[in-house]
Design a protein around this motif. Sequence first.
Motif, PDB file in Angstrom:
ATOM      1  N   ALA A 123       6.586 -14.898   1.005  1.00 40.23           N
ATOM      2  CA  ALA A 123       5.127 -14.829   1.142  1.00 40.23           C
ATOM      3  C   ALA A 123       4.600 -13.576   0.443  1.00 40.23           C
ATOM      4  O   ALA A 123       3.604 -13.628  -0.290  1.00 40.23           O
ATOM      5  N   GLU A 124       5.266 -12.462   0.636  1.00 36.16           N
ATOM      6  CA  GLU A 124       4.873 -11.201  -0.036  1.00 36.16           C
ATOM      7  C   GLU A 124       4.934 -11.377  -1.552  1.00 36.16           C
ATOM      8  O   GLU A 124       4.019 -10.984  -2.267  1.00 36.16           O
ATOM      9  N   ALA A 125       6.005 -11.986  -2.039  1.00 33.32           N
ATOM     10  CA  ALA A 125       6.162 -12.191  -3.483  1.00 33.32           C
ATOM     11  C   ALA A 125       5.068 -13.088  -4.051  1.00 33.32           C
ATOM     12  O   ALA A 125       4.686 -12.953  -5.207  1.00 33.32           O
ATOM     13  N   LEU A 126       4.542 -13.985  -3.223  1.00 29.77           N
ATOM     14  CA  LEU A 126       3.490 -14.911  -3.651  1.00 29.77           C
ATOM     15  C   LEU A 126       2.088 -14.362  -3.398  1.00 29.77           C
ATOM     16  O   LEU A 126       1.097 -15.061  -3.573  1.00 29.77           O
ATOM     17  N   GLY A 127       2.009 -13.102  -2.967  1.00 32.31           N
ATOM     18  CA  GLY A 127       0.711 -12.458  -2.762  1.00 32.31           C
ATOM     19  C   GLY A 127       0.037 -12.811  -1.448  1.00 32.31           C
ATOM     20  O   GLY A 127      -1.168 -12.630  -1.296  1.00 32.31           O
ATOM     21  N   LEU A 128       0.818 -13.285  -0.493  1.00 35.72           N
ATOM     22  CA  LEU A 128       0.282 -13.662   0.815  1.00 35.72           C
ATOM     23  C   LEU A 128       0.775 -12.706   1.888  1.00 35.72           C
ATOM     24  O   LEU A 128       1.702 -11.929   1.671  1.00 35.72           O
ATOM     25  N   GLY A 129       0.178 -12.818   3.054  1.00 39.29           N
ATOM     26  CA  GLY A 129       0.658 -12.100   4.214  1.00 39.29           C
ATOM     27  C   GLY A 129       1.384 -13.072   5.124  1.00 39.29           C
ATOM     28  O   GLY A 129       1.101 -14.268   5.121  1.00 39.29           O
ATOM     29  N   ALA A 130       2.314 -12.545   5.898  1.00 40.17           N
ATOM     30  CA  ALA A 130       3.051 -13.387   6.843  1.00 40.17           C
ATOM     31  C   ALA A 130       3.532 -12.532   8.003  1.00 40.17           C
ATOM     32  O   ALA A 130       3.732 -11.328   7.860  1.00 40.17           O
ATOM     33  N   ALA A 131       3.724 -13.181   9.136  1.00 37.42           N
ATOM     34  CA  ALA A 131       4.232 -12.502  10.318  1.00 37.42           C
ATOM     35  C   ALA A 131       5.110 -13.459  11.116  1.00 37.42           C
ATOM     36  O   ALA A 131       4.870 -14.666  11.127  1.00 37.42           O
ATOM     37  N   MET A 132       6.108 -12.897  11.766  1.00 38.25           N
ATOM     38  CA  MET A 132       6.963 -13.688  12.647  1.00 38.25           C
ATOM     39  C   MET A 132       6.424 -13.613  14.063  1.00 38.25           C
ATOM     40  O   MET A 132       6.020 -12.538  14.520  1.00 38.25           O
TER      41      MET A 132
END
Length: 192
Positions: A123-132
Amino acid sequence: MSGVFSTAMPQTNEKSPAGADVVLRALRRTHQIRDLRPDPVRDEVLEELLQVARWTGSSTNWQPWTFIVIRDRDRLTLLGELLPNASHVGRASFVIAVAMPGEKPEWESYDEGRVAERLLIAAEALGLGAAMGWAYGPRRAQVSEFLGVPLPGYVRTLVSVGHASDAAKAPKSAPGSARKPLADLVKYERFG
């Protein structure tokens, strides 16, 4: 046999292969983004994340998981209410729930962690944010039932994905200060 510990890093003549800097930077920079905007994410980007999940290694190549994608706003809101400790799921563009079969708990914990971390990095590599997010205690059964996962299977880990809010993009600490110094964390064992 007794060893002596040192904090000095061993010297090496190895050089980083081309492209390694990009990957290593992504690994160092990836962190949880819980403040997400629910703006839609293109289908191709979701597909790319699911391919990363699919290709994640697992114990003995068991590939125990099923990935449940939740995109419906109403369902995401309800899921966020079920998980007050992971309310970011209600604000995400989508959530990827990692359903496990419930057959080998220790293996499943290991494999689940591997795939969740890879999804964050992708997600970071694709320019997005993510959380577990994690469903624990009685919430695990509620979330599993909500997502239609039959026993002994369960959903414990959910990865929220979306566009990071402006506040989430702002630095939380001075560059290089968010982690303990490496010398405080590593000891090199020496014999002789």
